[in-house]
Design a protein around this motif. Sequence first.
Motif, PDB file in Angstrom:
ATOM      1  N   LEU A  60       0.808  -1.205  -0.011  1.00 33.78           N
ATOM      2  CA  LEU A  60      -0.055  -0.096  -0.070  1.00 33.78           C
ATOM      3  C   LEU A  60       0.927   1.167  -0.059  1.00 33.78           C
ATOM      4  N   HIS A  61       1.750   1.475   0.676  1.00 38.55           N
ATOM      5  CA  HIS A  61       2.650   2.410   0.704  1.00 38.55           C
ATOM      6  C   HIS A  61       3.300   2.762  -0.590  1.00 38.55           C
ATOM      7  N   SER A  62       3.889   1.612  -0.983  1.00 37.72           N
ATOM      8  CA  SER A  62       4.640   1.878  -2.484  1.00 37.72           C
ATOM      9  C   SER A  62       3.677   2.427  -3.499  1.00 37.72           C
ATOM     10  N   ARG A  63       2.576   1.978  -3.462  1.00 36.86           N
ATOM     11  CA  ARG A  63       1.595   2.114  -4.559  1.00 36.86           C
ATOM     12  C   ARG A  63       0.694   3.149  -4.472  1.00 36.86           C
ATOM     13  N   TRP A  64       0.461   3.714  -3.005  1.00 36.90           N
ATOM     14  CA  TRP A  64      -0.366   4.839  -2.830  1.00 36.90           C
ATOM     15  C   TRP A  64       0.162   5.918  -1.986  1.00 36.90           C
ATOM     16  N   SER A  65       0.791   5.523  -0.747  1.00 36.11           N
ATOM     17  CA  SER A  65       0.924   6.519   0.342  1.00 36.11           C
ATOM     18  C   SER A  65       1.997   7.589  -0.454  1.00 36.11           C
ATOM     19  N   PHE A  66       3.271   7.026  -1.140  1.00 33.04           N
ATOM     20  CA  PHE A  66       4.306   7.772  -1.661  1.00 33.04           C
ATOM     21  C   PHE A  66       4.330   7.949  -3.139  1.00 33.04           C
ATOM     22  N   ARG A  67       3.019   7.490  -3.951  1.00 27.67           N
ATOM     23  CA  ARG A  67       2.829   7.439  -5.293  1.00 27.67           C
ATOM     24  C   ARG A  67       3.424   8.904  -5.929  1.00 27.67           C
ATOM     25  N   GLY A  68       4.346   8.934  -6.844  1.00 29.86           N
ATOM     26  CA  GLY A  68       4.798  10.166  -7.590  1.00 29.86           C
ATOM     27  C   GLY A  68       5.982  10.678  -6.871  1.00 29.86           C
ATOM     28  N   HIS A  69       6.605   9.826  -5.644  1.00 27.56           N
ATOM     29  CA  HIS A  69       7.400  10.786  -4.860  1.00 27.56           C
ATOM     30  C   HIS A  69       8.705  10.036  -5.157  1.00 27.56           C
ATOM     31  N   GLY A  70       9.883  10.532  -5.360  1.00 26.76           N
ATOM     32  CA  GLY A  70      11.128   9.870  -5.721  1.00 26.76           C
ATOM     33  C   GLY A  70      11.107   9.048  -7.039  1.00 26.76           C
ATOM     34  N   THR A  71      11.904   8.192  -6.985  1.00 27.28           N
ATOM     35  CA  THR A  71      12.088   7.118  -8.196  1.00 27.28           C
ATOM     36  C   THR A  71      11.749   5.795  -7.574  1.00 27.28           C
ATOM     37  N   ARG A  72      11.469   5.077  -8.577  1.00 28.93           N
ATOM     38  CA  ARG A  72      11.449   3.622  -8.528  1.00 28.93           C
ATOM     39  C   ARG A  72      12.205   2.782  -9.413  1.00 28.93           C
ATOM     40  N   ASP A  73      13.392   3.533  -9.792  1.00 34.02           N
ATOM     41  CA  ASP A  73      14.244   2.796 -10.905  1.00 34.02           C
ATOM     42  C   ASP A  73      15.068   1.645 -10.166  1.00 34.02           C
ATOM     43  N   ASN A  74      14.966   1.312  -8.897  1.00 35.53           N
ATOM     44  CA  ASN A  74      15.621   0.477  -8.556  1.00 35.53           C
ATOM     45  C   ASN A  74      14.948  -0.410  -7.439  1.00 35.53           C
ATOM     46  N   PRO A  75      14.114  -1.213  -7.712  1.00 38.37           N
ATOM     47  CA  PRO A  75      13.116  -1.730  -7.090  1.00 38.37           C
ATOM     48  C   PRO A  75      13.742  -2.569  -5.879  1.00 38.37           C
ATOM     49  N   VAL A  76      14.612  -3.356  -6.092  1.00 41.97           N
ATOM     50  CA  VAL A  76      15.731  -4.020  -5.179  1.00 41.97           C
ATOM     51  C   VAL A  76      15.774  -3.159  -3.825  1.00 41.97           C
ATOM     52  N   ARG A  77      16.488  -2.085  -4.219  1.00 38.95           N
ATOM     53  CA  ARG A  77      16.813  -1.182  -3.116  1.00 38.95           C
ATOM     54  C   ARG A  77      15.926  -0.739  -2.494  1.00 38.95           C
ATOM     55  N   THR A  78      14.791  -0.272  -3.213  1.00 46.16           N
ATOM     56  CA  THR A  78      13.427   0.256  -2.382  1.00 46.16           C
ATOM     57  C   THR A  78      12.751  -0.705  -1.546  1.00 46.16           C
ATOM     58  N   THR A  79      12.855  -2.239  -1.910  1.00 51.95           N
ATOM     59  CA  THR A  79      12.326  -3.156  -1.206  1.00 51.95           C
ATOM     60  C   THR A  79      13.165  -3.429   0.074  1.00 51.95           C
ATOM     61  N   SER A  80      14.601  -3.461  -0.261  1.00 53.39           N
ATOM     62  CA  SER A  80      15.395  -3.820   0.883  1.00 53.39           C
ATOM     63  C   SER A  80      15.290  -2.572   1.963  1.00 53.39           C
ATOM     64  N   ARG A  81      15.259  -1.434   1.525  1.00 50.98           N
ATOM     65  CA  ARG A  81      15.260  -0.036   2.365  1.00 50.98           C
ATOM     66  C   ARG A  81      13.672  -0.300   3.231  1.00 50.98           C
ATOM     67  N   PHE A  82      12.669  -0.777   2.513  1.00 50.74           N
ATOM     68  CA  PHE A  82      11.558  -0.693   3.180  1.00 50.74           C
ATOM     69  C   PHE A  82      11.475  -1.827   4.421  1.00 50.74           C
ATOM     70  N   PHE A  83      12.213  -2.787   4.061  1.00 47.07           N
ATOM     71  CA  PHE A  83      12.473  -4.020   4.817  1.00 47.07           C
ATOM     72  C   PHE A  83      13.164  -3.441   6.117  1.00 47.07           C
ATOM     73  N   LEU A  84      14.339  -2.952   5.660  1.00 47.04           N
ATOM     74  CA  LEU A  84      15.048  -2.422   6.860  1.00 47.04           C
ATOM     75  C   LEU A  84      14.274  -1.437   7.765  1.00 47.04           C
ATOM     76  N   VAL A  85      13.441  -0.546   7.246  1.00 49.07           N
ATOM     77  CA  VAL A  85      12.686   0.421   8.167  1.00 49.07           C
ATOM     78  C   VAL A  85      11.691  -0.277   8.786  1.00 49.07           C
ATOM     79  N   SER A  86      11.183  -1.351   8.218  1.00 51.67           N
ATOM     80  CA  SER A  86      10.018  -2.358   8.960  1.00 51.67           C
ATOM     81  C   SER A  86      10.686  -2.851  10.019  1.00 51.67           C
TER      82      SER A  86
END
Length: 135
Positions: A60-86
Amino acid sequence: MGQRAVSELFGQLVRFGMVGGFTTGLYALVYSPLAKYEVTSPQVANICGYLVAMATGYFLHSRWSFRGHGTRDNPVRTTSRFFLVSLVSYALNAFWVFVLTDSRMFDGEWWWPLLPIVLVTPLVIFALNRRWVFG
């Protein structure tokens, strides 16, 4: 900060709050019966609630909360960072559960940790997600 940036930030905060409220509710729905009826320890109940909330929150956060914010050019980085924040979220919630329910600390009721879990943890996680994960 310009009017557009403030408006964007406010929109993200509102969407994050809605998703966060929903995922926190899911967390509480999993944690509460497990802890209240002593199906397992409060810490294991915390892990169960965390896993449900984390999986739902990422989607939900990746598709709605922060839609249009930043870049999603590296989904592995985004996913791993989300996991670390979680994991930060999990650690904060484990801290609240320990301090407020453990017999060596406050030895409180099963529901005491829900207060900082609902009121404090989401603010920390919003800041980390906005700046580091989806920024």
